[in-house]
Design an enzyme around this catalytic site. Structure first.
Site, PDB file in Angstrom:
ATOM      1  N   CYS A  10      23.202 -10.871  15.192  1.00  0.00           N
ATOM      2  CA  CYS A  10      22.293 -10.175  15.783  1.00  0.00           C
ATOM      3  C   CYS A  10      22.910  -9.728  17.050  1.00  0.00           C
ATOM      4  O   CYS A  10      23.308 -10.360  17.861  1.00  0.00           O
ATOM      5  CB  CYS A  10      20.655 -11.162  16.099  1.00  0.00           C
ATOM      6  SG  CYS A  10      19.542 -10.381  17.069  1.00  0.00           S
ATOM      7  N   CYS A  30      22.909  -2.878  15.873  1.00  0.00           N
ATOM      8  CA  CYS A  30      21.776  -3.530  15.260  1.00  0.00           C
ATOM      9  C   CYS A  30      21.983  -4.075  13.933  1.00  0.00           C
ATOM     10  O   CYS A  30      22.222  -3.069  13.229  1.00  0.00           O
ATOM     11  CB  CYS A  30      20.401  -3.188  15.453  1.00  0.00           C
ATOM     12  SG  CYS A  30      19.032  -4.089  14.734  1.00  0.00           S
ATOM     13  N   GLU A  68      12.555  -4.395   8.170  1.00  0.00           N
ATOM     14  CA  GLU A  68      11.911  -5.461   7.738  1.00  0.00           C
ATOM     15  C   GLU A  68      10.766  -5.297   6.715  1.00  0.00           C
ATOM     16  O   GLU A  68      10.235  -6.291   6.029  1.00  0.00           O
ATOM     17  CB  GLU A  68      11.337  -6.077   9.161  1.00  0.00           C
ATOM     18  CG  GLU A  68      12.374  -6.498   9.973  1.00  0.00           C
ATOM     19  CD  GLU A  68      12.891  -8.030   9.300  1.00  0.00           C
ATOM     20  OE1 GLU A  68      12.068  -8.680   8.871  1.00  0.00           O
ATOM     21  OE2 GLU A  68      14.006  -8.272   9.718  1.00  0.00           O
ATOM     22  N   ASP A  98      19.777 -14.369  12.722  1.00  0.00           N
ATOM     23  CA  ASP A  98      19.243 -13.147  12.979  1.00  0.00           C
ATOM     24  C   ASP A  98      17.722 -13.360  13.421  1.00  0.00           C
ATOM     25  O   ASP A  98      16.997 -14.188  12.960  1.00  0.00           O
ATOM     26  CB  ASP A  98      19.560 -11.943  11.972  1.00  0.00           C
ATOM     27  CG  ASP A  98      19.146 -10.680  12.374  1.00  0.00           C
ATOM     28  OD1 ASP A  98      19.362 -10.292  13.638  1.00  0.00           O
ATOM     29  OD2 ASP A  98      18.333  -9.968  11.768  1.00  0.00           O
ATOM     30  N   SER A  99      17.333 -12.021  14.048  1.00  0.00           N
ATOM     31  CA  SER A  99      15.708 -11.994  14.063  1.00  0.00           C
ATOM     32  C   SER A  99      15.081 -11.875  12.963  1.00  0.00           C
ATOM     33  O   SER A  99      13.559 -12.309  12.894  1.00  0.00           O
ATOM     34  CB  SER A  99      15.496 -10.897  15.255  1.00  0.00           C
ATOM     35  OG  SER A  99      15.880  -9.753  14.463  1.00  0.00           O
ATOM     36  N   HIS A 138      20.316  -4.666  11.511  1.00  0.00           N
ATOM     37  CA  HIS A 138      19.429  -4.053  10.551  1.00  0.00           C
ATOM     38  C   HIS A 138      19.908  -2.664  10.185  1.00  0.00           C
ATOM     39  O   HIS A 138      19.677  -2.083   9.016  1.00  0.00           O
ATOM     40  CB  HIS A 138      18.058  -3.780  11.121  1.00  0.00           C
ATOM     41  CG  HIS A 138      17.204  -5.291  11.436  1.00  0.00           C
ATOM     42  ND1 HIS A 138      17.649  -6.069  12.191  1.00  0.00           N
ATOM     43  CD2 HIS A 138      16.194  -5.719  10.513  1.00  0.00           C
ATOM     44  CE1 HIS A 138      16.696  -7.073  12.002  1.00  0.00           C
ATOM     45  NE2 HIS A 138      15.843  -6.890  10.807  1.00  0.00           N
TER      46      HIS A 138
END
Length: 263
Positions: A73, A183, A151, A10-11, A185
């Site tokens: 992601c 997403c 994040e 993932d990012s 996240h």
């Protein structure tokens, strides 16, 4: 039976939402996760940049001896899934088609999709959803600032709720039956999102259908392990402490190691 690990990327921290479902469903499997925090965020990068980044991570995971790769992601899936499926010698699956499948399986008529700017701009979800159900109404909306909330470890705070309320105000004028968390996240903001959207809106986390499909593929090809207690190794291209903090919170500390890697 195959004891090789499953690779995920993932990012940043978002892919841990897929990893925790995978570990819960297949606890004996060894897992390797790469969080590309050194290049965060992905949502504002070009497709060419994303393809280069994701391919490097894919090749790194192959070098670690993986038997399957999950692009955990949505942005990376939209930009690089076909490329990795061509270039890597292992099965590669993403999260967009499973997310769309989950929405269709719930027989929803009006669906919202939230994701990064890149995911929404590329239109992968509406395109995939309409392949399954041409009559479905789909409202897509970019909610990039919500990624940073996760994040920076701000979930569960008033700041998180305020950000979610602001970013999802779009749906005040575009009511939906279900909302795809496009997403990885965003499942970490599920409580805030549900409060904003109301109990009548079904939240769809693509992770569950993604892991279902991964399990079916592994089973079909005889790739599941028969050894208990798999190991979980984490890598980050950014600050190790950031990934450790996320893993302590979202994986309940269930990881074997966490290291920095330059890719």
């Amino acid at each position: 039976m195959d004891e090789r690990p499953i690779g995920l990327m993932d990012s940043g921290l978002g892919g841990l939402s897929v990893m925790r479902v995978l570990h819960k469903q297949l606890p004996d499997e060894s897992l390797i996760f790469v969080g590309d925090q050194g290049h965060f965020p992905y949502g504002t990068k070009s497709q060419e940049e994303l393809q280069q980044l994701v391919l490097k991570i894919g090749r790194f995971l192959v070098d670690q001896g993986i038997k399957m790769m999950i692009i955990a992601c949505n942005t990376a899936t939209g930009a690089a899934l076909p490329l990795l499926q061509r270039e890597l010698p292992v099965p590669v699956i993403g999260v967009i088609e499973p997310g769309a499948t989950a929405a269709v399986n719930h027989h929803l008529k009006t669906v919202g999709v939230i994701g990064t700017a890149s995911t929404i701009e590329k239109g992968a979800y509406p395109r995939t959803l309409h392949q399954f159900d041409a009559n479905m109404t789909v409202y897509s909306h970019a909610a990039q600032p919500m990624v940073s909330i996760v994040e920076h470890g701000l979930t569960g705070t008033p700041t998180a709720q305020q950000t979610v309320d602001t970013e999802l105000a779009y749906f005040d004028q575009h009511p939906v039956d279900g909302l795809i968390l496009g997403c990885t996240h965003f499942p970490f903001l599920a409580a805030e999102i549900q409060r904003k959207m109301g109990d009548g809106v079904l939240l769809i986390d693509p992770a569950y259908e993604t892991i279902k499909q991964a399990q079916e593929l592994l089973t079909k090809h005889g790739l599941l392990t028969d050894k208990p207690s798999g190991m979980i190794r984490l890598y980050t291209t950014g600050e190790r402490a950031d990934l450790v903090a996320g893993a302590e919170k979202w994986l309940a500390g269930q990881f074997t190691s966490c290291d920095h890697v330059d890719l």
